[in-house]
Write a protein that holds these residues in place. Structure first.
Motif, PDB file in Angstrom:
ATOM      1  N   LEU A  25      -8.572   1.089  29.260  1.00  0.00           N
ATOM      2  CA  LEU A  25      -8.479   1.312  27.820  1.00  0.00           C
ATOM      3  C   LEU A  25      -9.653   2.151  27.318  1.00  0.00           C
ATOM      4  O   LEU A  25      -9.475   3.071  26.508  1.00  0.00           O
ATOM      5  CB  LEU A  25      -8.444  -0.032  27.089  1.00  0.00           C
ATOM      6  N   VAL A  26     -10.851   1.836  27.790  1.00  0.00           N
ATOM      7  CA  VAL A  26     -12.044   2.578  27.387  1.00  0.00           C
ATOM      8  C   VAL A  26     -11.933   4.042  27.797  1.00  0.00           C
ATOM      9  O   VAL A  26     -12.233   4.955  27.010  1.00  0.00           O
ATOM     10  CB  VAL A  26     -13.309   1.935  27.988  1.00  0.00           C
ATOM     11  N   MET A  27     -11.479   4.299  29.010  1.00  0.00           N
ATOM     12  CA  MET A  27     -11.327   5.679  29.456  1.00  0.00           C
ATOM     13  C   MET A  27     -10.230   6.396  28.665  1.00  0.00           C
ATOM     14  O   MET A  27     -10.345   7.588  28.363  1.00  0.00           O
ATOM     15  CB  MET A  27     -11.017   5.731  30.952  1.00  0.00           C
ATOM     16  N   GLY A  28      -9.180   5.669  28.312  1.00  0.00           N
ATOM     17  CA  GLY A  28      -8.136   6.261  27.479  1.00  0.00           C
ATOM     18  C   GLY A  28      -8.672   6.653  26.114  1.00  0.00           C
ATOM     19  O   GLY A  28      -8.363   7.735  25.594  1.00  0.00           O
TER      20      GLY A  28
ATOM     21  N   ILE B 238       2.537   0.607  35.492  1.00  0.00           N
ATOM     22  CA  ILE B 238       3.365  -0.557  35.812  1.00  0.00           C
ATOM     23  C   ILE B 238       2.580  -1.816  35.460  1.00  0.00           C
ATOM     24  O   ILE B 238       1.344  -1.834  35.535  1.00  0.00           O
ATOM     25  CB  ILE B 238       3.779  -0.562  37.310  1.00  0.00           C
ATOM     26  N   GLY B 239       3.256  -2.871  35.059  1.00  0.00           N
ATOM     27  CA  GLY B 239       2.569  -4.132  34.752  1.00  0.00           C
ATOM     28  C   GLY B 239       1.640  -3.996  33.566  1.00  0.00           C
ATOM     29  O   GLY B 239       1.957  -3.378  32.553  1.00  0.00           O
ATOM     30  N   LYS B 240       0.431  -4.570  33.705  1.00  0.00           N
ATOM     31  CA  LYS B 240      -0.549  -4.517  32.612  1.00  0.00           C
ATOM     32  C   LYS B 240      -0.985  -3.084  32.330  1.00  0.00           C
ATOM     33  O   LYS B 240      -1.285  -2.737  31.182  1.00  0.00           O
ATOM     34  CB  LYS B 240      -1.775  -5.378  32.957  1.00  0.00           C
ATOM     35  N   SER B 241      -0.998  -2.253  33.360  1.00  0.00           N
ATOM     36  CA  SER B 241      -1.378  -0.853  33.161  1.00  0.00           C
ATOM     37  C   SER B 241      -0.383  -0.143  32.258  1.00  0.00           C
ATOM     38  O   SER B 241      -0.745   0.789  31.537  1.00  0.00           O
ATOM     39  CB  SER B 241      -1.472  -0.132  34.509  1.00  0.00           C
ATOM     40  N   ALA B 242       0.873  -0.558  32.291  1.00  0.00           N
ATOM     41  CA  ALA B 242       1.883   0.035  31.413  1.00  0.00           C
ATOM     42  C   ALA B 242       1.587  -0.295  29.956  1.00  0.00           C
ATOM     43  O   ALA B 242       1.801   0.536  29.062  1.00  0.00           O
ATOM     44  CB  ALA B 242       3.273  -0.466  31.799  1.00  0.00           C
ATOM     45  N   ILE B 243       1.096  -1.512  29.713  1.00  0.00           N
ATOM     46  CA  ILE B 243       0.745  -1.907  28.348  1.00  0.00           C
ATOM     47  C   ILE B 243      -0.431  -1.072  27.851  1.00  0.00           C
ATOM     48  O   ILE B 243      -0.440  -0.606  26.697  1.00  0.00           O
ATOM     49  CB  ILE B 243       0.417  -3.406  28.292  1.00  0.00           C
ATOM     50  N   ILE B 244      -1.415  -0.870  28.707  1.00  0.00           N
ATOM     51  CA  ILE B 244      -2.559  -0.018  28.349  1.00  0.00           C
ATOM     52  C   ILE B 244      -2.076   1.409  28.084  1.00  0.00           C
ATOM     53  O   ILE B 244      -2.531   2.079  27.151  1.00  0.00           O
ATOM     54  CB  ILE B 244      -3.615  -0.030  29.463  1.00  0.00           C
ATOM     55  N   ALA B 245      -1.136   1.882  28.902  1.00  0.00           N
ATOM     56  CA  ALA B 245      -0.595   3.233  28.721  1.00  0.00           C
ATOM     57  C   ALA B 245       0.015   3.387  27.329  1.00  0.00           C
ATOM     58  O   ALA B 245      -0.168   4.415  26.665  1.00  0.00           O
ATOM     59  CB  ALA B 245       0.441   3.534  29.801  1.00  0.00           C
ATOM     60  N   GLN B 246       0.738   2.367  26.874  1.00  0.00           N
ATOM     61  CA  GLN B 246       1.361   2.440  25.554  1.00  0.00           C
ATOM     62  C   GLN B 246       0.325   2.526  24.441  1.00  0.00           C
ATOM     63  O   GLN B 246       0.494   3.256  23.464  1.00  0.00           O
ATOM     64  CB  GLN B 246       2.253   1.213  25.338  1.00  0.00           C
TER      65      GLN B 246
ATOM     66  N   LEU C 180       3.720  10.599  24.958  1.00  0.00           N
ATOM     67  CA  LEU C 180       4.813   9.634  25.033  1.00  0.00           C
ATOM     68  C   LEU C 180       4.650   8.752  26.264  1.00  0.00           C
ATOM     69  O   LEU C 180       3.993   9.127  27.237  1.00  0.00           O
ATOM     70  CB  LEU C 180       6.173  10.334  25.031  1.00  0.00           C
ATOM     71  N   PHE C 181       5.241   7.567  26.183  1.00  0.00           N
ATOM     72  CA  PHE C 181       5.126   6.584  27.258  1.00  0.00           C
ATOM     73  C   PHE C 181       6.377   6.601  28.131  1.00  0.00           C
ATOM     74  O   PHE C 181       7.501   6.683  27.634  1.00  0.00           O
ATOM     75  CB  PHE C 181       4.936   5.186  26.669  1.00  0.00           C
ATOM     76  N   MET C 182       6.158   6.525  29.432  1.00  0.00           N
ATOM     77  CA  MET C 182       7.249   6.428  30.400  1.00  0.00           C
ATOM     78  C   MET C 182       6.927   5.285  31.356  1.00  0.00           C
ATOM     79  O   MET C 182       5.898   5.307  32.032  1.00  0.00           O
ATOM     80  CB  MET C 182       7.398   7.736  31.190  1.00  0.00           C
ATOM     81  N   HIS C 183       7.777   4.260  31.399  1.00  0.00           N
ATOM     82  CA  HIS C 183       7.529   3.136  32.293  1.00  0.00           C
ATOM     83  C   HIS C 183       7.776   3.579  33.737  1.00  0.00           C
ATOM     84  O   HIS C 183       8.820   4.175  34.046  1.00  0.00           O
ATOM     85  CB  HIS C 183       8.422   1.953  31.936  1.00  0.00           C
TER      86      HIS C 183
END
Length: 322
Positions: free
Chosen positions: A164-167, A53-61, A75-78
Motif C-alpha cells: 500500500l505504501v509503495m502504491g 490475488i488474495g489480499k494483494s488484490a484488495i490492495i490493488a483496488q 483500473l483493477f483486474m482480478h
C-alpha cells in the motif's frame, strides 16, 4: 479495568511498531527501478491496469482508487478472472502492475506470460526479489519485509502495508509530475464534504439568502424589522447605494444596554463601519476561515465591491463544511 487490557494494548502497539519498522526500510527500495517505473507510467499513453490475488488484490483496488482520484487513469483486474476473459480489458498502450508478496502464486505465474505476449510493459510490486514475477517483469519494485506483524508470520499484515505504501508513493509521484492541483482534485471529487470544500463558492450559498439592507437614516424600528424578517441576524447599512456598515443583533443588544434613549438613533449611529466582507466568487471554505479568524457569524458578500448579500455560519454548517 479488565485484567487483560494491558495485554491488548501491548498487542496493538507491537503490531504498529512492527509495521513502522518495516516501512522505514521501504526508503531503501525507492531506487532506480522505482524511478524507471514511475517514468514509464508517466509517459504511458494508455491506462494503468493493476492486478493481484488474495489480499494483494484488495490492495490493488485501493491503489487504483487513489490513482484515479489523482489524475492517473487506472483500473483493477482480478488475477484469477484475467485468464477467463478479463484480459480483454488490457489495451495496447496500457501499463500493467502485478502485485504479489511471494511472486510465485499460480495465478500470477499463469497470467504474466499472456500479458508479456500482448506487448504490454509489466511492473512488479513484489516481496521476493528472486521470484518468478520479480525476475520476469520489466520493472521490479521491492516490498520485501522481514516478517508479518502476525505472531505466526502468516496473515498478510506488514507485507500488505508495504504494498500500500509503495502504491501511494507511485500515485503521489505521478501526481507531482502531472502538476495535479487542488482544483483538479475537486473535479474528481464533486460529491461529499471534501468536494464541497474544493468547489463550493460563496455565491452558491449567499444567492439563496435574503439581502437584508437599510439606509444610514433608517430608524431603530426599521432596523429591527429588517433583521428579524431576513433571518440572518444582521443587516447591511447602505449610503447612496454603497456599503457603509453592518448592524448585527449583537450590536442592537449592546446599544440597548448603553443607551437610555435608543428611539432617536439611526442606523448610521449604531452600525459597525468597514465590516468584514468576501467576494462572491471566493470559495465558501475561505468564508469559514474569515469567520473563525474574526469570531463572527456573518459576512457581507460583495460583487465588484458592491453589496451582493450575506453569508451566515449556519449556511456553512448546513453544507457540512464544519
Amino acid at each position: 479495568m479488565l485484567p487483560y487490557s494491558d495485554n491488548i494494548r501491548k498487542y496493538a502497539k507491537d503490531t504498529i511498531q512492527s509495521e513502522i519498522d518495516a516501512m522505514q526500510k521501504m526508503h531503501d527500495f525507492v531506487d532506480e527501478a522505482f524511478v524507471e517505473a514511475v517514468t514509464l507510467m508517466h509517459k504511458a499513453k494508455g491506462r494503468i491496469v493493476i492486478t493481484g490475488i488474495g489480499k494483494s488484490a484488495i490492495i490493488a483496488q485501493k491503489i487504483v482508487a487513489t490513482m484515479n482520484s489523482t489524475g492517473t487513469p487506472a483500473l483493477f483486474m482480478h488475477a484469477a478472472d484475467a485468464i477467463h476473459g478479463d484480459l480483454g480489458m488490457i489495451q495496447p498502450d496500457d501499463v500493467v502492475i502485478l502485485i504479489s508478496k511471494s511472486g510465485e502464486s499460480p495465478e500470477i505465474k499463469a497470467l504474466l506470460p499472456f500479458i508479456k505476449n500482448f506487448g504490454n510493459k509489466v511492473i512488479a510490486i513484489c516481496g521476493n526479489s528472486h521470484s518468478y514475477l520479480a525476475l520476469n517483469a520489466d520493472h521490479f519494485i521491492n516490498t520485501t519485509v522481514d516478517s508479518e506483524a502476525c505472531p505466526n508470520n502468516l496473515a498478510p499484515t506488514t507485507s500488505t502495508t508495504a504494498q500500500l505504501v509503495m502504491g501511494d508513493a507511485l500515485a503521489v509521484s505521478l501526481l507531482q509530475l502531472k502538476g495535479f492541483t487542488d482544483r483538479d482534485f475537486a473535479r474528481f471529487h464533486p460529491g461529499g464534504n471534501l468536494g464541497k470544500r474544493l468547489y463550493l463558492k460563496v455565491q452558491d450559498l449567499s444567492s439563496k439568502n435574503a439581502q437584508p439592507q437599510v439606509t444610514t437614516t433608517a430608524s431603530l424600528r426599521e432596523i429591527i424589522i429588517e433583521i428579524s424578517g431576513k433571518y440572518l441576524g444582521a443587516t447591511a447599512v447602505l449610503e447612496y447605494g454603497k456599503l457603509y456598515g453592518i448592524i448585527t443583533d449583537g450590536d442592537l443588544r449592546r446599544m440597548l444596554e448603553t443607551n437610555s434613549n435608543p428611539s432617536s438613533l439611526k442606523a448610521k449611529d449604531i452600525c459597525s463601519k468597514n465590516p468584514k466582507s468576501i467576494e462572491a466568487t471566493e470559495l465558501a471554505v475561505q468564508a469559514l476561515e474569515l469567520m473563525r479568524e474574526n469570531d463572527i457569524t456573518q459576512l457581507i458578500v460583495t460583487e465588484n465591491n458592491s453589496y451582493a448579500g450575506m453569508i451566515h455560519l449556519h449556511d456553512l454548517v448546513r453544507e457540512g463544511l464544519i
